[in-house]
Design a protein around this motif. Structure first.
Motif, short mmCIF file in Angstrom:
data_model
loop_
_atom_site.label_atom_id
_atom_site.label_comp_id
_atom_site.label_asym_id
_atom_site.label_seq_id
_atom_site.Cartn_x
_atom_site.Cartn_y
_atom_site.Cartn_z
N ARG A 84 0.87 -1.18 0.00
CA ARG A 84 0.00 0.00 0.00
C ARG A 84 0.91 1.23 0.00
O ARG A 84 1.96 1.23 0.63
N SER A 102 -4.87 0.90 -3.85
CA SER A 102 -3.60 0.63 -3.15
C SER A 102 -2.92 1.93 -2.76
O SER A 102 -1.90 1.94 -2.09
N CYS A 130 3.63 -1.59 3.52
CA CYS A 130 3.33 -0.25 3.01
C CYS A 130 4.58 0.61 2.97
O CYS A 130 5.59 0.29 3.61
#
Lengths: 268, 305
Positions: free
Chosen positions: A109, A138, A193
């Motif tokens: 992400r 995303s 992420c």
């Protein structure tokens, strides 16, 4: 490649709240500009200004040969610039500096953290990522400011279909609090992420520290005074951790080695 | 085509335009803009014996028609210059002038000895505006005797053409210029920046961490032009004139005042193409005014009436 050119202003929109979007015909720069890079701009005005000012690219359209910047008219330079009419010319040097490189892990992400006028380069990044096939969902943009009128590019982010989380210090739009508050929650949601941040230095420091503690990769775009923007004047140096130096850090040019650095290496 | 060649004593330039120290790095940053071989010469950022970290930030501030800087000679040091910077510069057909700085005479000598005989180095520019450690920080270049000592010491250490870079922050610049020439300087470059400062009324703080900074840009041009004219009148040595030159007309004015060549400084920050536009503009000026060479206009200024 860097270019020095004079471009014609094709559009100059007053976005309200002292924000302006300027579109310039500058094919060479539009072709080469990447998200996070900046331009050194200068216009001819009565009695000044003398020196250029840096502006991040808001977006570039290589096919149309156009570039856009979004800025807030709040100092002598930007107030003078806001009076330029369509058809006037503006001198641009760029693209300058390094660029954001998206996390290549398929499940990652992407947390784009913008503070006030730090939003434009992150809009360019989000737009290019969506165009390159990243799933809009995303990409989570955390766009913050002190109050609603100081938020930048909100509608533009929304139009990309990315997840948009707004924060304001006074609660006049989105979540009451800071972008760091929202970022903490987004990181806590789990999964791999990476963060990409641009905004005022105290915000970047908070975002950077949070990411370092959480073990999240974080690239920050630093805002400094840049007299030349070309790497020669040494007027924009910042401290980067370097254990090989007796002082424990090096002084590097934010215009040339940056403006984007790894948050874990910056000494605030 | 007018003849653009000029000489600063033993240093011969294919045209009279040089970039000024501290405004052009070590050249590589300009690769995208133009071929450095177009320049008459390129003056490097100041090189010191050991690397220098420079002053704290903020180091610069824009002022009315000018800018202040107090960078503090941040540079990688002599070893890194020789290993990493000079090999790049050597490939260009332009005069590489290495600006050297030190706060002790021994260090100036060490710099000159190491640079002497290095392929690609055309000349040394001695930055005598540095504070002298042995004299409580007094700048070498504000005192004729100190100027003479440092220039004389560098002269003994090298056969390279040597240019003394003078500070304008003195009562009589021609006296300092004469001392430098008597001690062996082949040419003089002037002016370095004028000292000044800037204060932010809103925050009530200095805008420069070092407080004292050097002022450059178009605001100093009239001051620099007078300094060049005065020194040209008083001293028999070629002058590299500089101080706020933004375009070819400014450059021609310095030549008329008595400079044999000009250096482009702050203008590089504002217009990366400035130096080459000025070369072209000087050539055009010569053609349009029927001058066959740059030499013809050096010192050719006439009384107002």
């Amino acid at each position: 490649m860097r270019h020095s050119l004079t471009g014609s202003i094709l559009a100059h929109r007053d976005l309200g709240d002292a924000q302006f979007e300027m579109t310039v015909l500058a094919p060479d720069i539009a072709r080469d500009a990447r998200p996070g890079q900046f331009l050194q701009a200068l216009y001819v005005g009565a009695g000044g200004p003398l020196m250029r000012r840096p502006f991040s690219v808001f977006h570039a359209d290589p096919e149309a040969g156009t570039l856009a910047i979004v800025y807030v008219a709040r100092g002598a330079f930007t107030i003078g610039m806001s009076a330029l009419r369509v058809g006037c010319s503006i001198s641009l040097v760029g693209p300058l500096g390094n660029c954001f490189v998206p996390d290549a892990r398929p499940a990652a992400r992407h947390l784009l953290v913008a503070g006030g006028v730090g939003a434009p380069p992150l809009y360019f990044l989000a737009r290019e990522m969506v165009a390159a096939g990243h799933a809009p969902k995303s990409i989570c943009v955390i766009n913050g400011a002190r109050s609603r009128d100081l938020l930048v590019a909100g509608a533009d982010f929304a139009a990309l279909g990315v997840t948009l989380r707004e924060t304001t210090d006074d609660g006049s739009a989105g979540r009451r609090g800071t972008v760091a508050d929202e970022l903490r929650d987004q990181i806590a949601a789990g999964g791999p992420c990476s963060a990409y941040a641009c905004g005022p230095t105290p915000m970047l420091r908070a975002v950077g520290s949070l990411c370092v503690e959480a073990g999240v990769a974080c690239r920050v775009s630093l805002e400094t005074v840049m007299p030349c923007g070309l790497g020669v004047c040494m007027g924009c140096v910042i401290k980067l951790r370097n254990e090989a130096e007796p002082e424990g850090h090096s002084l590097v040019r934010s215009c040339h080695e940056g403006p984007i650095f790894d948050a874990s290496e910056v000494i605030w | 085509m007018p003849d653009l060649t000029v000489s600063l004593g033993p240093l011969h330039l294919k045209n009279p335009v040089v970039t000024a120290s501290g405004t052009f790095g070590f050249g590589s940053e300009w690769a995208d803009f133009y071929d450095l071989s177009r320049l008459g010469g390129l003056t490097t950022k100041a090189v010191t014996v050991l690397p220098r970290r420079g002053n704290p930030m903020p180091r610069t501030a824009e002022t009315a028609s000018g800018m202040l800087n107090a960078i503090g000679l941040q540079n990688p040091g002599l070893d890194a210059f020789l290993a990493e910077k000079l090999p790049y510069l050597r490939r260009f057909d332009t005069a590489i002038i290495v600006n050297i700085a030190a706060d002790r005479i021994e260090d100036f000598v060490a710099l000159a000895e190491r640079l002497d005989g290095q392929p690609g180095v055309a000349a040394l520019e001695v930055n005598i505006s540095c504070p002298n450690q042995a004299c409580g920080g007094l700048e070498f270049g504000v005192d004729p005797a100190l100027t003479s000592q440092v220039i004389g010491a560098v002269r003994s250490a090298t056969a390279l053409p040597m240019v003394a870079k003078l500070t304008p922050n003195v009562t009589r610049i021609a006296d300092i210029a004469q001392s430098a020439v008597d001690a062996g300087a082949d040419a003089l470059s002037l002016v370095n920046t004028y000292v000044g400062t800037a204060i932010d009324a809103r925050t009530r703080r200095f805008r420069i961490a070092n407080r004292q900074a050097g002022l450059s840009g178009p605001c100093i041009k009239p001051l620099a032009l007078l300094a060049v004219w005065r020194v040209a009148q008083a001293v028999k040595a070629p002058i590299l004139g500089m101080g706020g030159i933004m375009n070819a007309t400014d450059a021609v004015e310095f030549l008329l005042a008595g400079a044999s060549a000009v250096a482009i400084g702050t203008a590089n920050f504002i217009n990366p193409m400035a130096a080459v536009e000025i070369i072209d503009g000087i050539e055009q000026y010569l053609s349009q005014t029927g001058a066959a060479s740059v030499q013809e206009i050096i010192g050719a200024v006439q009384p107002a009436i």
